[in-house]
Design an enzyme around this catalytic site. Sequence first.
Site, mmCIF file in Angstrom:
data_model
loop_
_atom_site.group_PDB
_atom_site.id
_atom_site.type_symbol
_atom_site.label_atom_id
_atom_site.label_comp_id
_atom_site.label_asym_id
_atom_site.label_seq_id
_atom_site.Cartn_x
_atom_site.Cartn_y
_atom_site.Cartn_z
ATOM 1 N N SER A 121 0.798 -1.315 0.098
ATOM 2 C CA SER A 121 0.015 0.098 0.148
ATOM 3 C C SER A 121 0.981 1.382 0.199
ATOM 4 O O SER A 121 0.395 2.247 -0.832
ATOM 5 C CB SER A 121 -0.911 0.129 1.255
ATOM 6 O OG SER A 121 -1.866 -1.176 1.224
ATOM 7 N N SER A 154 -7.922 -3.913 6.122
ATOM 8 C CA SER A 154 -8.821 -5.253 5.866
ATOM 9 C C SER A 154 -9.420 -5.477 7.258
ATOM 10 O O SER A 154 -9.007 -5.118 8.301
ATOM 11 C CB SER A 154 -7.874 -6.330 5.647
ATOM 12 O OG SER A 154 -7.115 -6.739 6.795
ATOM 13 N N ASP A 155 -10.492 -6.207 7.228
ATOM 14 C CA ASP A 155 -11.119 -6.588 8.593
ATOM 15 C C ASP A 155 -10.270 -7.268 9.546
ATOM 16 O O ASP A 155 -10.543 -7.246 10.784
ATOM 17 C CB ASP A 155 -12.469 -7.222 8.062
ATOM 18 C CG ASP A 155 -13.372 -6.471 7.303
ATOM 19 O OD1 ASP A 155 -13.752 -5.142 7.758
ATOM 20 O OD2 ASP A 155 -13.977 -6.821 6.341
ATOM 21 N N ALA A 156 -9.439 -8.317 8.915
ATOM 22 C CA ALA A 156 -8.768 -8.779 9.877
ATOM 23 C C ALA A 156 -7.738 -7.886 10.447
ATOM 24 O O ALA A 156 -7.334 -8.009 11.964
ATOM 25 C CB ALA A 156 -8.150 -10.077 9.267
ATOM 26 N N ALA A 157 -7.007 -6.969 9.725
ATOM 27 C CA ALA A 157 -6.167 -6.139 10.378
ATOM 28 C C ALA A 157 -6.776 -5.294 11.299
ATOM 29 O O ALA A 157 -6.292 -4.611 12.222
ATOM 30 C CB ALA A 157 -5.384 -5.395 9.239
ATOM 31 N N HIS A 179 -17.604 -0.522 6.824
ATOM 32 C CA HIS A 179 -18.172 -1.910 6.859
ATOM 33 C C HIS A 179 -18.721 -1.980 8.501
ATOM 34 O O HIS A 179 -17.990 -1.400 9.491
ATOM 35 C CB HIS A 179 -17.156 -2.874 6.900
ATOM 36 C CG HIS A 179 -17.613 -4.320 6.274
ATOM 37 N ND1 HIS A 179 -19.057 -4.823 6.086
ATOM 38 C CD2 HIS A 179 -17.054 -5.627 6.001
ATOM 39 C CE1 HIS A 179 -19.252 -5.811 5.698
ATOM 40 N NE2 HIS A 179 -18.127 -6.433 5.606
ATOM 41 N N SER A 325 -36.492 -14.578 -26.376
ATOM 42 C CA SER A 325 -37.567 -15.298 -27.451
ATOM 43 C C SER A 325 -38.736 -16.196 -26.471
ATOM 44 O O SER A 325 -38.532 -16.115 -25.446
ATOM 45 C CB SER A 325 -36.942 -16.510 -28.116
ATOM 46 O OG SER A 325 -36.552 -17.645 -27.190
HETATM 47 N N1 LIG Z 1 -13.310 -3.963 -1.540
HETATM 48 C C1 LIG Z 1 -14.658 -3.630 -1.465
HETATM 49 O O1 LIG Z 1 -14.987 -3.739 -2.502
HETATM 50 C C2 LIG Z 1 -15.396 -2.879 -0.288
HETATM 51 C C3 LIG Z 1 -16.419 -2.441 -0.364
HETATM 52 C C4 LIG Z 1 -17.155 -1.709 0.629
HETATM 53 C C5 LIG Z 1 -16.388 -1.874 1.903
HETATM 54 N N2 LIG Z 1 -15.142 -2.718 1.929
HETATM 55 C C6 LIG Z 1 -14.593 -2.509 3.503
HETATM 56 O O2 LIG Z 1 -13.531 -1.604 3.233
HETATM 57 C C7 LIG Z 1 -12.485 -2.028 4.374
HETATM 58 C C8 LIG Z 1 -11.258 -2.154 3.485
HETATM 59 O O3 LIG Z 1 -11.289 -3.215 2.573
HETATM 60 P P1 LIG Z 1 -10.442 -3.131 1.090
HETATM 61 O O4 LIG Z 1 -10.962 -3.981 0.135
HETATM 62 O O5 LIG Z 1 -10.365 -1.652 0.403
HETATM 63 O O6 LIG Z 1 -9.079 -3.542 1.498
HETATM 64 P P2 LIG Z 1 -8.266 -4.866 2.043
HETATM 65 O O7 LIG Z 1 -7.643 -5.458 0.771
HETATM 66 O O8 LIG Z 1 -9.356 -5.566 2.916
HETATM 67 O O9 LIG Z 1 -7.247 -4.266 3.086
HETATM 68 C C9 LIG Z 1 -6.049 -3.643 2.679
HETATM 69 C C10 LIG Z 1 -5.580 -2.614 3.585
HETATM 70 O O10 LIG Z 1 -5.108 -3.324 4.776
HETATM 71 C C11 LIG Z 1 -3.728 -3.310 5.052
HETATM 72 N N3 LIG Z 1 -3.400 -4.510 5.939
HETATM 73 C C12 LIG Z 1 -3.550 -5.655 5.575
HETATM 74 N N4 LIG Z 1 -2.978 -6.228 6.862
HETATM 75 C C13 LIG Z 1 -2.425 -5.668 7.742
HETATM 76 C C14 LIG Z 1 -1.732 -5.429 8.727
HETATM 77 N N5 LIG Z 1 -1.356 -6.719 9.432
HETATM 78 N N6 LIG Z 1 -1.023 -4.522 9.213
HETATM 79 C C15 LIG Z 1 -1.223 -3.148 8.482
HETATM 80 N N7 LIG Z 1 -2.023 -2.953 7.749
HETATM 81 C C16 LIG Z 1 -2.612 -4.006 7.009
HETATM 82 C C17 LIG Z 1 -3.161 -3.451 3.748
HETATM 83 O O11 LIG Z 1 -1.933 -2.889 3.838
HETATM 84 P P3 LIG Z 1 -0.558 -3.475 3.040
HETATM 85 O O12 LIG Z 1 -0.861 -3.104 1.592
HETATM 86 O O13 LIG Z 1 0.487 -2.807 3.672
HETATM 87 O O14 LIG Z 1 -0.421 -5.112 3.184
HETATM 88 C C18 LIG Z 1 -3.923 -2.290 3.003
HETATM 89 O O15 LIG Z 1 -3.829 -1.155 3.151
HETATM 90 C C19 LIG Z 1 -12.879 -3.215 4.798
HETATM 91 O O16 LIG Z 1 -13.589 -3.010 6.176
HETATM 92 C C20 LIG Z 1 -14.123 -3.844 3.696
HETATM 93 O O17 LIG Z 1 -14.759 -4.879 4.459
HETATM 94 C C21 LIG Z 1 -14.888 -3.011 0.832
#
Ligand SMILES: NC(=O)c1ccc[n+]([C@@H]2O[C@H](COP(=O)([O-])OP(=O)(O)OC[C@H]3O[C@@H](n4cnc5c(N)ncnc54)[C@H](OP(=O)(O)O)[C@@H]3O)[C@@H](O)[C@H]2O)c1
Length: 405
Positions: A121, A154-157, A179, A325
């Site tokens: 990121s 991410s939700d886990a992070a 979310h 059709s």
């Molecule tokens: N994607 C969608 O379509 C969507 C739509 C609506 C809502 N949401 C919600 O939006 C939120 C973000 O989702 P997303 O899809 O944009 O991203 P994501 O792929 O779920 O998360 C990506 C981000 O989390 C960081 N991250 C992951 N593990 C980490 C750790 N251990 N320590 C520090 N940073 C960490 C990543 O950084 P690095 O690159 O450094 O790993 C990256 O910046 C979530 O709550 C999701 O449910 C998503």
Amino acid sequence: MNSSFILTRSFPHTLKAFLQFSRMRNFSTSLSSEIKIPTVKHAVSKYFLPQQIRKIQTLDFCGVKEKVYESSDWPKEKYQKFFKNDTIAMIGYGSQGNGQSLNARDNGLNVIVGVREGGNSWNKALKDGWQPGKDLFSINDALERGTIINNLLSDAAQKELWPQFIKHLTKGKTLCFCHGFSIVYKEYTNVIPPTDIDVIMVAPKGSGKTLRSLFLDGRGMNSSVAIFQDISGDAIDKAVAFGVAIGSAYLYETTFQREVFADLVGERGVLLGAIQGLFLAQYEVLRARGHPPSEAFNETVEEATQSLYPLIGQNGMDWMYDACSTTARRGALDWYKHFYEANKPVFEKLYSSVADGSETRRVLEKNSSPTYAEDLEEELKEIRESEIWRTGKVVRKLRPEKKSN
Ligand SMILES: NC(=O)c1ccc[n+]([C@@H]2O[C@H](COP(=O)([O-])OP(=O)(O)OC[C@H]3O[C@@H](n4cnc5c(N)ncnc54)[C@H](OP(=O)(O)O)[C@@H]3O)[C@@H](O)[C@H]2O)c1
């Protein structure tokens, strides 16, 4: 509140899609009784003059009344003024972080990005013009600087880094989510915000990439908006204004719980999980009965995505049926009931698995693993290398628009 909803010319397609989507939704009244989330308060806003025509309306969707906020309620000058003393800290730069941060920056807000240094990121943010020390920071530094903290990890992070967050969530700051996951499943995530800050949600209903491309096209995406804690008394104005600034067209009111339940069901169901299962089942039957790959693929995926599904998006299922059709219509009207009966119990099971927290436990367990990225890639590789999608790759090359290039 003077409620008047004016349909602007710029968003007829989005509204149409929204109306269709909302009609299809069947809100359950039996959400888990363990989780009590307050609904949004409707205070009269001090940011609008009493005589001002507001672009908000309670719409009647088949007898269910829902509140919808429109972006033109918050012109750019108005939300720029609203947030003039704020630093918006976008924590995370995945799909949402990227789209939301760029849109809010282009809309003139004071945005900073917080991500782990040197990660994917961080490098992506550098490419997008964010500058270390100016508007790109470590997560900790961004949390310290931000007055509005948008948690886009991410939700886990979000679970893993919560101890870092909580240190910086001092009185007067606002915590935003896109979310309901972390808050609603607090017994697994431990995400419990301090009780003296506003906690809001703006959840775009689509990927961050689409949020950005719609913004660049001068359009917008529909979002959900919800309030978990309103300490300032301004939380709903703040959430809607923020939603507009990140690129929302219409914002429809929900709760954290309803948003996360519907979202987890949707992505496991029709949006991603069910669609792959359905495509694969039909493709395999056609192949087993002697049809060659291209024919099985064209009848299963290509015609669906290229011809018929866009028609559903434009004007609904009845309209799409009407474009087919009489033979196709007759068969579909007879057979959809078989698919409905076979699938409804699966959706019931899925909803229960979301509501009782089983899906959340699995997400947190799998996505917290140190080998998460590699494991995911293995599973995606399995799909990518399956016959149906390898066939798709060849078929896509033969699309008419590719030939003219
Ligand atoms: N994607 C969608 O379509 C969507 C739509 C609506 C809502 N949401 C919600 O939006 C939120 C973000 O989702 P997303 O899809 O944009 O991203 P994501 O792929 O779920 O998360 C990506 C981000 O989390 C960081 N991250 C992951 N593990 C980490 C750790 N251990 N320590 C520090 N940073 C960490 C990543 O950084 P690095 O690159 O450094 O790993 C990256 O910046 C979530 O709550 C999701 O449910 C998503």
